[in-house]
Design a protein around this motif. Sequence first.
Motif, mmCIF file in Angstrom:
data_model
loop_
_atom_site.group_PDB
_atom_site.id
_atom_site.type_symbol
_atom_site.label_atom_id
_atom_site.label_comp_id
_atom_site.label_asym_id
_atom_site.label_seq_id
_atom_site.Cartn_x
_atom_site.Cartn_y
_atom_site.Cartn_z
ATOM 1 N N LEU A 88 0.833 -1.200 0.000
ATOM 2 C CA LEU A 88 0.000 0.000 0.000
ATOM 3 C C LEU A 88 0.870 1.253 0.000
ATOM 4 O O LEU A 88 1.717 1.440 0.867
ATOM 5 N N LYS A 89 0.650 2.103 -1.013
ATOM 6 C CA LYS A 89 1.398 3.361 -1.132
ATOM 7 C C LYS A 89 0.412 4.492 -1.376
ATOM 8 O O LYS A 89 -0.461 4.399 -2.221
ATOM 9 N N ARG A 90 0.581 5.573 -0.618
ATOM 10 C CA ARG A 90 -0.258 6.760 -0.760
ATOM 11 C C ARG A 90 0.606 7.915 -1.242
ATOM 12 O O ARG A 90 1.745 8.067 -0.808
ATOM 13 N N ILE A 97 -3.861 6.351 -4.500
ATOM 14 C CA ILE A 97 -3.432 5.176 -3.741
ATOM 15 C C ILE A 97 -3.063 4.081 -4.731
ATOM 16 O O ILE A 97 -3.724 3.925 -5.758
ATOM 17 N N SER A 98 -2.031 3.327 -4.416
ATOM 18 C CA SER A 98 -1.700 2.158 -5.225
ATOM 19 C C SER A 98 -1.363 1.006 -4.292
ATOM 20 O O SER A 98 -0.876 1.211 -3.177
#
Length: 137
Positions: free
Chosen positions: A57-59, A66-67
Motif C-alpha cells: 500500500l502506497k499513498r 493510492i496504489s
Amino acid sequence: MITVIALLVGMGITAVLLITAFKQNLLYFYTPTQIANGEASVDKGIRVGGLVMDGSLKRTKGTLDISFLVTDKVNQIPVKYTGILPDLFREGQGIVARGKMDANGNFVAEEILAKHDENYMPPEAQDALDAAKTLKQ
C-alpha cells in the motif's frame, strides 16, 4: 392479423435491445492469475478480487491517489485508485475492485469494496483464493 404481427415484431426488437444493453453493462470477475494470463480485456469494465498484498500500500502525499497490489497467492496485479478507501480496507484483507485495465497492465479502480467483518470475504475473492491454492499444490 397485422396487429399481432406488429406486436410480435415490437416484442422481438425490445428483446434484442434489452439483451444488447445487458451485455454492455455486464461486469465479469477476474482473479490476478486470470488477468496475468491475458483473459481480461483492456477496454471493458471488470471486477478483480483477492487479498491486498502486505507491504504494497502506497499513498501519494497531498492527494487521494493510492496504489497497492492485489494477489490470489499465485500472481499479483497493481491497482491504482483515487478516492477514499472503505474504513475496513487494510493490507492482508480481501477486496473486490471495479474498474478497467490500462495499457500498462495496471488495474485502474473506480470503486473498492472491502469485507465487512473478520469472517467474511467476498465470494468471488474466496473462490479465487481456493482455486489458487489448488493450482499451487
